[in-house]
Scaffold this active site. Structure first.
Site, short mmCIF file in Angstrom:
data_model
loop_
_atom_site.label_atom_id
_atom_site.label_comp_id
_atom_site.label_asym_id
_atom_site.label_seq_id
_atom_site.Cartn_x
_atom_site.Cartn_y
_atom_site.Cartn_z
N ASP A 1 -18.55 -50.11 -80.45
CA ASP A 1 -18.33 -51.50 -80.04
C ASP A 1 -17.05 -51.67 -79.24
O ASP A 1 -16.13 -50.86 -79.29
CB ASP A 1 -18.23 -52.39 -81.27
CG ASP A 1 -16.91 -52.18 -82.02
OD1 ASP A 1 -16.65 -51.04 -82.44
OD2 ASP A 1 -16.14 -53.15 -82.15
N LYS B 1 -12.69 -37.21 -78.54
CA LYS B 1 -11.80 -37.28 -77.38
C LYS B 1 -10.62 -36.37 -77.66
O LYS B 1 -9.59 -36.82 -78.16
CB LYS B 1 -11.27 -38.71 -77.21
CG LYS B 1 -12.26 -39.76 -76.79
CD LYS B 1 -11.50 -41.09 -76.64
CE LYS B 1 -12.40 -42.27 -76.53
NZ LYS B 1 -11.66 -43.55 -76.63
N LYS C 1 -18.98 -49.32 -88.91
CA LYS C 1 -20.37 -49.59 -88.64
C LYS C 1 -20.91 -48.66 -87.56
O LYS C 1 -22.11 -48.51 -87.39
CB LYS C 1 -20.52 -51.05 -88.14
CG LYS C 1 -19.96 -52.08 -89.09
CD LYS C 1 -19.81 -53.44 -88.40
CE LYS C 1 -18.93 -54.34 -89.21
NZ LYS C 1 -18.48 -55.51 -88.42
N GLY C 2 -19.99 -48.05 -86.83
CA GLY C 2 -20.36 -47.33 -85.61
C GLY C 2 -21.34 -46.19 -85.79
O GLY C 2 -22.09 -45.86 -84.87
N ASP D 1 -10.94 -40.08 -82.39
CA ASP D 1 -9.99 -40.42 -81.33
C ASP D 1 -8.65 -39.76 -81.67
O ASP D 1 -8.45 -38.59 -81.41
CB ASP D 1 -9.94 -41.95 -81.27
CG ASP D 1 -9.22 -42.48 -80.06
OD1 ASP D 1 -9.25 -41.82 -79.02
OD2 ASP D 1 -8.64 -43.57 -80.15
N PHE E 1 -12.56 -45.53 -72.80
CA PHE E 1 -13.10 -46.34 -73.90
C PHE E 1 -14.60 -46.48 -73.72
O PHE E 1 -15.07 -46.97 -72.70
CB PHE E 1 -12.42 -47.71 -73.97
CG PHE E 1 -12.69 -48.37 -75.30
CD1 PHE E 1 -11.85 -48.13 -76.39
CD2 PHE E 1 -13.78 -49.20 -75.47
CE1 PHE E 1 -12.11 -48.70 -77.62
CE2 PHE E 1 -14.04 -49.78 -76.71
CZ PHE E 1 -13.20 -49.53 -77.78
#
Ligand code: IMP
Ligand code: MG
Length: 185
Positions: free
Chosen positions: A163, A135, A47-48, A107, A156
């Site tokens: 989220d 990252k 969803k990000g 990530d 984070f």
């Protein structure tokens, strides 16, 4: 969640609204030039990526369609196979299309490399990635990311779609999660 609780979640603002929109406008220009004369299919990873995708799309000057995929990783950080499960597949057939995958953050790279293999097998004309954040320190598998919004340190982050336990997506900026909250979880 109250306003105070929402604010308590943020240790520090990393990228504010103005910085986000300025960089997204640059990415929109770059992508529009690269795809001039072609039609783009944007694939948003739920969803990000929803907020980023909506803002990026408004900056594109080439005809484009959108579709979405939802995927879940099985504890991706520890799973070296990088196998992820598709929770929602595409509606559109991507064969012979110019496809741009829109991701919130890369990530370890495990999710994305699985996804790219899966999408390549469907024979798109071209397949590239646009990620708002990356990252680099955390990368386990190298993935070719054509467009990157911001490189960030190994912390984070929440907000602007990202989220922590499904919360904080509605923050209008990208912030670092308060480590006290991470510890409570
Ligand atoms: P990867 O497979 O390790 O690259 O994981 C990528 C996914 O993990 C992203 O699409 C996010 O959903 C999630 N993720 C990784 N880092 C963060 C973060 O700092 N904040 C929120 N979600 C994150
Ligand atoms: Mg997530």
């Amino acid at each position: 969640m109250t306003q105070a609780e929402l604010e308590r979640g943020v240790e520090e603002v990393l990228i504010d609204e103005v910085q986000l929109q300025a960089r997204i406008a640059e990415l929109g220009d770059e992508i529009s030039e690269d795809y001039a004369g072609r039609e783009l299919l944007l694939i948003g990873i739920l969803k990000g990526a929803v907020f980023f995708m909506a803002d990026l799309m408004r900056r594109l000057r080439v005809p484009c369609e959108i579709d979405f995929m939802a995927i879940s990783s099985y504890g991706a950080a520890t799973d070296s196979s990088g196998v992820v499960r598709i929770l929602k597949d595409l509606d559109i057939n991507i064969e012979s299309r110019d496809v741009l995958v829109v991701e919130d953050i890369i990530d370890s790279g495990l999710t994305l490399s699985y996804l790219m293999r899966n999408l390549e097998a469907r024979k798109p004309r071209s397949l590239e990635v646009c990620a708002l954040l990356t990252k680099p320190e955390r990368r386990e598998l190298s993935v070719d990311v054509r467009y990157v919004g911001f490189e960030i340190p190994n912390r984070f982050v929440i907000g602007y779609g990202l989220d922590f336990a499904e919360r904080y997506r509605n923050l209008p900026f990208v912030g670092v999660l308060n480590p006290e909250l991470a510890a409570e979880a």
